[in-house]
Design a protein around this motif. Structure first.
Motif, PDB file in Angstrom:
ATOM      1  N   GLU A  72       0.847  -1.195   0.000  1.00  0.00           N
ATOM      2  CA  GLU A  72       0.000   0.000   0.000  1.00  0.00           C
ATOM      3  C   GLU A  72       0.882   1.244   0.000  1.00  0.00           C
ATOM      4  O   GLU A  72       1.576   1.529   0.964  1.00  0.00           O
ATOM      5  N   GLU A  74       0.513   4.714   0.422  1.00  0.00           N
ATOM      6  CA  GLU A  74      -0.480   5.675   0.918  1.00  0.00           C
ATOM      7  C   GLU A  74      -0.396   7.041   0.249  1.00  0.00           C
ATOM      8  O   GLU A  74      -1.390   7.756   0.185  1.00  0.00           O
ATOM      9  N   LYS A  78      -5.172   5.143  -1.237  1.00  0.00           N
ATOM     10  CA  LYS A  78      -5.515   4.534   0.046  1.00  0.00           C
ATOM     11  C   LYS A  78      -5.961   3.086  -0.152  1.00  0.00           C
ATOM     12  O   LYS A  78      -6.476   2.711  -1.203  1.00  0.00           O
ATOM     13  N   LYS A  79      -5.790   2.307   0.893  1.00  0.00           N
ATOM     14  CA  LYS A  79      -6.170   0.897   0.876  1.00  0.00           C
ATOM     15  C   LYS A  79      -7.632   0.706   0.476  1.00  0.00           C
ATOM     16  O   LYS A  79      -7.959  -0.153  -0.333  1.00  0.00           O
ATOM     17  N   GLU A  80      -8.512   1.518   1.029  1.00  0.00           N
ATOM     18  CA  GLU A  80      -9.944   1.347   0.756  1.00  0.00           C
ATOM     19  C   GLU A  80     -10.329   1.686  -0.691  1.00  0.00           C
ATOM     20  O   GLU A  80     -11.405   1.305  -1.149  1.00  0.00           O
ATOM     21  N   ASP A  81      -9.451   2.371  -1.420  1.00  0.00           N
ATOM     22  CA  ASP A  81      -9.712   2.702  -2.823  1.00  0.00           C
ATOM     23  C   ASP A  81      -9.141   1.660  -3.790  1.00  0.00           C
ATOM     24  O   ASP A  81      -9.315   1.766  -5.007  1.00  0.00           O
ATOM     25  N   TRP A  84      -9.915  -5.285  -4.706  1.00  0.00           N
ATOM     26  CA  TRP A  84      -9.361  -6.394  -3.942  1.00  0.00           C
ATOM     27  C   TRP A  84     -10.075  -7.701  -4.240  1.00  0.00           C
ATOM     28  O   TRP A  84     -11.296  -7.740  -4.361  1.00  0.00           O
ATOM     29  N   TRP A  91      -2.143  -7.943   1.548  1.00  0.00           N
ATOM     30  CA  TRP A  91      -1.431  -6.685   1.792  1.00  0.00           C
ATOM     31  C   TRP A  91      -0.039  -6.980   2.333  1.00  0.00           C
ATOM     32  O   TRP A  91       0.116  -7.741   3.283  1.00  0.00           O
TER      33      TRP A  91
END
Length: 124
Positions: A72, A74, A78-81, A84, A91
């Motif tokens: 990731e 950053e 971002k991870k949530e974007d 997956w 990760w």
């Protein structure tokens, strides 16, 4: 950190889906290591999307990769974007969560054995 693999194919991060797919088809790796995204000047290059497309196409052609180890970044995404796939994607940070001093640089030890096929690791 040292990754020891019978073979490691390192691919330039600017390659297209088609170029990466060809290398995956040739190499038949068990693992692809990538970053979710990088910035080139002001443009964000979504590496994980490129990898996902190449892995999807390679799977349709009979070559499936077991895992996609993703770092990731950053500062780029971002991870949530990040798209997956639960059973395949891992990760990098979660894999090394218990390490006291998280490695900032990746040191590679590449073992090349001519008698081995290319079933190793693909770094993108």
């Amino acid at each position: 950190m040292i990754i020891r693999a019978p073979f490691m194919e390192v691919v330039f991060a600017g390659y297209s889906t088609e170029s990466l797919l060809q290398r995956i088809m040739d190499c038949k790796p068990k693992i692809v290591v990538t970053c979710n995204a990088v910035k080139r000047e002001k443009k964000v290059l979504n590496l994980k999307d490129i990898v996902d497309s190449a892995l999807s196409e390679s799977s349709q052609n009979g070559i499936s990769v077991d895992s996609c180890l993703t770092y990731e970044n950053e500062s780029s995404m971002k991870k949530e974007d990040t798209k997956w796939q639960k059973r395949r994607d891992i990760w990098w940070q979660m894999l090394f969560l218990n390490t006291l001093h998280f490695p900032r640089q990746l040191e590679l030890t590449i073992l090349t054995l001519k008698s081995w096929s290319c079933n190793g690791v693909c770094l993108y």
